[in-house]
Motif scaffolding. Sequence first.
Motif, PDB file in Angstrom:
ATOM      1  N   ALA A 108      39.608  35.373  42.288  1.00  0.00           N
ATOM      2  CA  ALA A 108      38.657  36.003  41.374  1.00  0.00           C
ATOM      3  C   ALA A 108      39.377  36.822  40.316  1.00  0.00           C
ATOM      4  CB  ALA A 108      37.689  36.873  42.164  1.00  0.00           C
ATOM      5  N   LEU A 109      40.429  37.524  40.728  1.00  0.00           N
ATOM      6  CA  LEU A 109      41.218  38.306  39.778  1.00  0.00           C
ATOM      7  C   LEU A 109      41.881  37.401  38.748  1.00  0.00           C
ATOM      8  CD1 LEU A 109      42.837  40.860  42.240  1.00  0.00           C
ATOM      9  CD2 LEU A 109      41.313  41.455  40.339  1.00  0.00           C
ATOM     10  N   ARG A 110      42.516  36.321  39.212  1.00  0.00           N
ATOM     11  CA  ARG A 110      43.214  35.421  38.295  1.00  0.00           C
ATOM     12  C   ARG A 110      42.235  34.716  37.348  1.00  0.00           C
ATOM     13  NH1 ARG A 110      48.168  32.772  38.541  1.00  0.00           N
ATOM     14  NH2 ARG A 110      48.813  34.601  39.766  1.00  0.00           N
ATOM     15  N   MET A 111      41.011  34.440  37.820  1.00  0.00           N
ATOM     16  CA  MET A 111      40.014  33.771  36.991  1.00  0.00           C
ATOM     17  C   MET A 111      39.320  34.727  36.029  1.00  0.00           C
ATOM     18  SD  MET A 111      38.308  31.264  39.888  1.00  0.00           S
ATOM     19  CE  MET A 111      37.502  30.091  38.782  1.00  0.00           C
ATOM     20  N   GLY A 112      39.572  36.008  36.200  1.00  0.00           N
ATOM     21  CA  GLY A 112      38.935  36.991  35.322  1.00  0.00           C
ATOM     22  C   GLY A 112      37.500  37.304  35.682  1.00  0.00           C
ATOM     23  N   LEU A 113      37.101  36.975  36.910  1.00  0.00           N
ATOM     24  CA  LEU A 113      35.725  37.234  37.342  1.00  0.00           C
ATOM     25  C   LEU A 113      35.530  38.687  37.742  1.00  0.00           C
ATOM     26  CD1 LEU A 113      35.177  34.012  39.475  1.00  0.00           C
ATOM     27  CD2 LEU A 113      34.441  34.432  37.119  1.00  0.00           C
TER      28      LEU A 113
ATOM     29  N   GLY B 179      37.655  42.758  37.723  1.00  0.00           N
ATOM     30  CA  GLY B 179      38.756  43.505  37.140  1.00  0.00           C
ATOM     31  C   GLY B 179      39.648  44.187  38.144  1.00  0.00           C
ATOM     32  N   SER B 180      39.122  44.364  39.360  1.00  0.00           N
ATOM     33  CA  SER B 180      39.896  45.005  40.422  1.00  0.00           C
ATOM     34  C   SER B 180      39.393  44.494  41.760  1.00  0.00           C
ATOM     35  CB  SER B 180      39.749  46.528  40.355  1.00  0.00           C
ATOM     36  OG  SER B 180      38.414  46.914  40.653  1.00  0.00           O
ATOM     37  N   PRO B 181      40.224  44.553  42.817  1.00  0.00           N
ATOM     38  CA  PRO B 181      39.810  44.039  44.133  1.00  0.00           C
ATOM     39  C   PRO B 181      38.533  44.672  44.662  1.00  0.00           C
ATOM     40  CG  PRO B 181      42.181  44.366  44.089  1.00  0.00           C
ATOM     41  CD  PRO B 181      41.653  44.950  42.804  1.00  0.00           C
ATOM     42  N   ARG B 182      38.302  45.949  44.364  1.00  0.00           N
ATOM     43  CA  ARG B 182      37.111  46.602  44.911  1.00  0.00           C
ATOM     44  C   ARG B 182      35.813  46.008  44.366  1.00  0.00           C
ATOM     45  NH1 ARG B 182      39.322  50.425  41.444  1.00  0.00           N
ATOM     46  NH2 ARG B 182      38.020  50.987  39.639  1.00  0.00           N
ATOM     47  N   GLU B 183      35.872  45.335  43.220  1.00  0.00           N
ATOM     48  CA  GLU B 183      34.669  44.726  42.643  1.00  0.00           C
ATOM     49  C   GLU B 183      34.223  43.491  43.416  1.00  0.00           C
ATOM     50  OE1 GLU B 183      35.043  43.972  38.473  1.00  0.00           O
ATOM     51  OE2 GLU B 183      36.096  45.860  38.098  1.00  0.00           O
TER      52      GLU B 183
ATOM     53  N   ARG C  78      30.377  41.051  44.531  1.00  0.00           N
ATOM     54  CA  ARG C  78      30.284  39.686  44.023  1.00  0.00           C
ATOM     55  C   ARG C  78      30.661  38.732  45.152  1.00  0.00           C
ATOM     56  NH1 ARG C  78      31.119  37.647  38.310  1.00  0.00           N
ATOM     57  NH2 ARG C  78      31.161  35.401  38.554  1.00  0.00           N
ATOM     58  N   GLN C  79      29.810  38.688  46.172  1.00  0.00           N
ATOM     59  CA  GLN C  79      30.115  37.909  47.364  1.00  0.00           C
ATOM     60  C   GLN C  79      29.851  36.419  47.185  1.00  0.00           C
ATOM     61  OE1 GLN C  79      27.891  39.658  50.576  1.00  0.00           O
ATOM     62  NE2 GLN C  79      28.546  41.729  50.093  1.00  0.00           N
ATOM     63  N   HIS C  80      28.931  36.069  46.303  1.00  0.00           N
ATOM     64  CA  HIS C  80      28.521  34.677  46.146  1.00  0.00           C
ATOM     65  C   HIS C  80      29.562  33.845  45.401  1.00  0.00           C
ATOM     66  CE1 HIS C  80      25.971  31.233  45.739  1.00  0.00           C
ATOM     67  NE2 HIS C  80      25.744  31.396  44.451  1.00  0.00           N
ATOM     68  N   THR C  81      30.300  34.486  44.508  1.00  0.00           N
ATOM     69  CA  THR C  81      31.302  33.775  43.721  1.00  0.00           C
ATOM     70  C   THR C  81      32.571  34.606  43.619  1.00  0.00           C
ATOM     71  OG1 THR C  81      30.416  34.714  41.665  1.00  0.00           O
ATOM     72  CG2 THR C  81      29.608  32.539  42.323  1.00  0.00           C
ATOM     73  N   PRO C  82      33.742  33.930  43.527  1.00  0.00           N
ATOM     74  CA  PRO C  82      33.933  32.485  43.623  1.00  0.00           C
ATOM     75  C   PRO C  82      33.892  32.015  45.070  1.00  0.00           C
ATOM     76  CG  PRO C  82      36.054  33.552  43.427  1.00  0.00           C
ATOM     77  CD  PRO C  82      35.019  34.640  43.301  1.00  0.00           C
ATOM     78  N   LYS C  83      33.758  30.703  45.229  1.00  0.00           N
ATOM     79  CA  LYS C  83      33.875  30.094  46.543  1.00  0.00           C
ATOM     80  C   LYS C  83      35.343  29.809  46.837  1.00  0.00           C
ATOM     81  CE  LYS C  83      29.397  29.847  47.026  1.00  0.00           C
ATOM     82  NZ  LYS C  83      28.712  30.904  47.807  1.00  0.00           N
ATOM     83  N   VAL C  84      35.670  29.689  48.112  1.00  0.00           N
ATOM     84  CA  VAL C  84      37.011  29.282  48.530  1.00  0.00           C
ATOM     85  C   VAL C  84      36.870  27.998  49.344  1.00  0.00           C
ATOM     86  CG1 VAL C  84      39.061  29.856  49.874  1.00  0.00           C
ATOM     87  CG2 VAL C  84      37.883  31.634  48.583  1.00  0.00           C
ATOM     88  N   ALA C  85      37.696  27.004  49.012  1.00  0.00           N
ATOM     89  CA  ALA C  85      37.667  25.741  49.744  1.00  0.00           C
ATOM     90  C   ALA C  85      39.092  25.277  50.005  1.00  0.00           C
ATOM     91  CB  ALA C  85      36.904  24.679  48.961  1.00  0.00           C
TER      92      ALA C  85
END
Length: 397
Positions: free
Chosen positions: A257-262, A264-268, A272-279
């Motif tokens: 999420a950090l690398r995708m810019g979704l 700004g910090s880990p605490r956010e 935002r639990q729904h996105t991104p997904k991990v597969a």
Amino acid sequence: MSHRPQLRIPATYMRGGTSKGVFFRLEDLPEAARTPGAARDALLLRAIGSPDPYGKHTDGMGGATSSTSKCVIVSPASVPGHDVDYLYGQVAIEAAFVDWSGNCGNLSAAVGPFAVANGLVDAARVPRDGLCIVRIWQANIGKTIVAHVPVHDGQVQEDGDFELDGVAFPAAEIVLEFVDPADAGEGGGAMFPTGNLVDELDVPGIGPLRATLIDAGIPTVFVDARDIGCDGTELQPAINDDPVALARFEAIRVAGALRMGLIGSPREAAARQHTPKVAFVAPPEDYVSSGGKRVAAAGIDLNVRALSMGRLHHAMMGTASVAIAAAAAIPGTLVNRAAGGGERTSVRFGHPSGTLRVGATVARIDGRWSVTKAVMSRSARTLMEGTVRVPADTLPL
């Protein structure tokens, strides 16, 4: 002590794909909940039965899983060329939180039937027998979904012989087209937010980890199963009963999420639990599904397992299926490599409940990949119609 009667809100309980949720018409919601905000969130939370510290949803309509803690609001179209607006809320189970950051591809299959049954599609466009084409504006991400809804004798046809792994009974097939599903306007405005087909993430507790970061259908972080000590044939207990594994996947999700810019910090990430997904993906391998079905490596192109709301999904999220289709079609992604490489327009992948075939049309223009359409088949069924009751003190007087 004064007592106020419960609110009675017209609603429909529907299955769409391998998910189910509570469907509302916007006009039927209490006035305070017709616009985004705290009142709407409070209403949906209480209808589902969240937050529930017991994780059971005993006092609500939810099913205490990411696949069954969902609400949908449907209204007349606000965008020309569409029939309805579709807004999706992923309701947290143990927290007082509704995530509006993405779509549910599975429940997308139920939006068309709901729209037809509730008179939201022009009657002149509903055939006596055949397919009704419903154009849906997915309001969460600003994208178009085209649903091919079977109709018989002027009514939505729900029975049929289409079998969907992860659903116990056959039903009528609904073909969904996700039009231009990439670039939801976040993370740099591209299907590959970083511009790379494969990135290297620095994941706390894991170290450097290869990942394909894609925004198609829903932002998704794909990793190679072998890089995280998995083989791609895992079923839910192997992951969901392992707190260490779940923490590891959450760390991957946050790093992605950090690398995708979704965020700004880990605490956010907690909000935002729904996105991104991990597969995680792997080459084809034999396994036995959660329903006891033998899945042969010869019958699939790759294996994929995905997490939703912090748990391994029992089948596959519809939006993640779009991401799989898009990534598989592009040579060089981890998904494409797991499927054997090369150009392809469709793949059949193995998931915990069985298999699914998805397709995508992609193109490379001026050095950038884009996906024009992703297609998959789902089914839907109305489970209950009536009113949902919510304690009156959920909303202010």
